[in-house]
Design a protein around this motif. Sequence first.
Motif, PDB file in Angstrom:
ATOM      1  N   HIS A  45       0.840  -1.199   0.000  1.00 53.83           N
ATOM      2  CA  HIS A  45       0.000   0.000   0.000  1.00 53.83           C
ATOM      3  C   HIS A  45       0.873   1.247   0.000  1.00 53.83           C
ATOM      4  O   HIS A  45       0.626   2.185  -0.737  1.00 53.83           O
ATOM      5  N   ASP A  46       1.894   1.243   0.819  1.00 59.54           N
ATOM      6  CA  ASP A  46       2.851   2.345   0.871  1.00 59.54           C
ATOM      7  C   ASP A  46       4.239   1.758   1.065  1.00 59.54           C
ATOM      8  O   ASP A  46       4.434   0.847   1.865  1.00 59.54           O
ATOM      9  N   VAL A  47       5.211   2.307   0.353  1.00 61.82           N
ATOM     10  CA  VAL A  47       6.608   1.972   0.607  1.00 61.82           C
ATOM     11  C   VAL A  47       7.438   3.204   0.283  1.00 61.82           C
ATOM     12  O   VAL A  47       7.363   3.769  -0.806  1.00 61.82           O
ATOM     13  N   ASN A  48       8.184   3.667   1.265  1.00 61.26           N
ATOM     14  CA  ASN A  48       9.024   4.847   1.113  1.00 61.26           C
ATOM     15  C   ASN A  48      10.110   4.781   2.192  1.00 61.26           C
ATOM     16  O   ASN A  48      10.168   3.816   2.952  1.00 61.26           O
ATOM     17  N   PHE A  54       1.131  -2.975   3.931  1.00 62.79           N
ATOM     18  CA  PHE A  54       0.416  -3.730   2.912  1.00 62.79           C
ATOM     19  C   PHE A  54      -1.081  -3.477   3.057  1.00 62.79           C
ATOM     20  O   PHE A  54      -1.559  -3.095   4.126  1.00 62.79           O
ATOM     21  N   LEU A  55      -1.810  -3.714   1.973  1.00 65.42           N
ATOM     22  CA  LEU A  55      -3.269  -3.703   2.087  1.00 65.42           C
ATOM     23  C   LEU A  55      -3.683  -4.796   3.072  1.00 65.42           C
ATOM     24  O   LEU A  55      -3.057  -5.849   3.138  1.00 65.42           O
ATOM     25  N   TYR A 232      -1.984   2.901  -3.912  1.00 66.53           N
ATOM     26  CA  TYR A 232      -3.429   2.731  -3.724  1.00 66.53           C
ATOM     27  C   TYR A 232      -3.910   3.642  -2.594  1.00 66.53           C
ATOM     28  O   TYR A 232      -3.733   3.314  -1.427  1.00 66.53           O
ATOM     29  N   PRO A 233      -4.525   4.757  -2.891  1.00 65.78           N
ATOM     30  CA  PRO A 233      -5.065   5.609  -1.817  1.00 65.78           C
ATOM     31  C   PRO A 233      -6.434   5.097  -1.362  1.00 65.78           C
ATOM     32  O   PRO A 233      -7.400   5.843  -1.255  1.00 65.78           O
ATOM     33  N   ALA A 234      -6.523   3.778  -1.134  1.00 66.54           N
ATOM     34  CA  ALA A 234      -7.826   3.165  -0.866  1.00 66.54           C
ATOM     35  C   ALA A 234      -8.493   3.749   0.367  1.00 66.54           C
ATOM     36  O   ALA A 234      -9.697   3.982   0.386  1.00 66.54           O
ATOM     37  N   PRO A 313       3.163   5.550  -9.897  1.00 64.93           N
ATOM     38  CA  PRO A 313       2.431   6.719  -9.379  1.00 64.93           C
ATOM     39  C   PRO A 313       0.958   6.628  -9.731  1.00 64.93           C
ATOM     40  O   PRO A 313       0.548   5.851 -10.603  1.00 64.93           O
ATOM     41  N   ILE A 314       0.151   7.420  -9.080  1.00 65.39           N
ATOM     42  CA  ILE A 314      -1.274   7.460  -9.367  1.00 65.39           C
ATOM     43  C   ILE A 314      -1.495   8.280 -10.634  1.00 65.39           C
ATOM     44  O   ILE A 314      -1.095   9.441 -10.709  1.00 65.39           O
TER      45      ILE A 314
END
Length: 353
Positions: A45-48, A54-55, A232-234, A313-314
Amino acid sequence: MQLRDDFATHLNELHNPIDRPYTASIDKSLLESTEDIEHLNKEIHDVNPDYLTFLPAYFWMFYFAMGWVYFSSFWLGNYFLQDIGEVVFVDGEFGIFDIVYSFLWIVVFGTPLILFLYQLIRKYFIRTQYYFLKKEQKIAYYYRPLMKFRQPYELKIVDYKDIYPDLHQDPYNRAYTPLNLYVADPETGDITHHLKLEDYRVNPRVQWAFIRTYMESPADELPVDAKFCEAYPADTSKSLFACADIIYRKSGILPSNHSGGDQIMVFIIGSIIALGNLFQANHYQCTKRAILHPDVQKLLTWDGQDNPYPIQPITDEAELAFEGSNWEVNVRWVCIILINVGLFVWAVVAYNA
């Protein structure tokens, strides 16, 4: 969330402990497992440089909910169309027994549908995400005992170096062995924190090697492939439909840019399992995110620039979709729902014909 009471309460009860953080070199051969790594890339979901998450993992829940709603709705519709209709409109009689009987039918077969619709409106979360904070070497998450519904979720922040990873084989299904992470009191050995990642679709050793590589190694050693790893900005999305699209995109059925391609495949597949996908998408939207908590925000140091981890990217189309303004996504799901309703009505009418 702990669903059973057979997990470890003391370090001596761990089923199959594996290497703890920083105690041994990471087995990089595990990261060559193409299928598992692709799966983890799709679940990111995010990695930085600050955090990885994860989702939320889902296994059987949304399929069960879909089936429950379908069958209960079918029998509820059948009862009203045939039995109640025959008693009231044909016989012209409706006694106390019929009233009690009807009430029981509504409770038994109508409750699943009512709860399903309530969840879609209320957006009550039942899953939480675990945030692996790399620079702080901590893990942040929310916790609440499963059966204590009125108790609010409590923010937990634990030191990564205190983790005891364990492969807990499910005693009720020997085919699945999810990764469990424990934190224990250093003096007594009693378990104080239990983190259940609950992803049954990936080798838990690969998952742990992936997490360790992120937390303990330079960015270029983490096997992140931009072809699979998407933003994923879910949880901040205004569109249930865009979140439901995530399920198809992770399976490679839809393109990742929300451009409206492969519509016919979505109609065929989505019309059959649309309720389950919308149920899962609902939980993506309302998942409890520790990252939004101010106590976690102040642990972050990344300025949002120059992410060393490759991630898609989105796109403009995706951004519109998550805002609820992408007409191709909205029309697609409206058609799917209408087809779904049509199939249900046809089944009820055919049954009563």
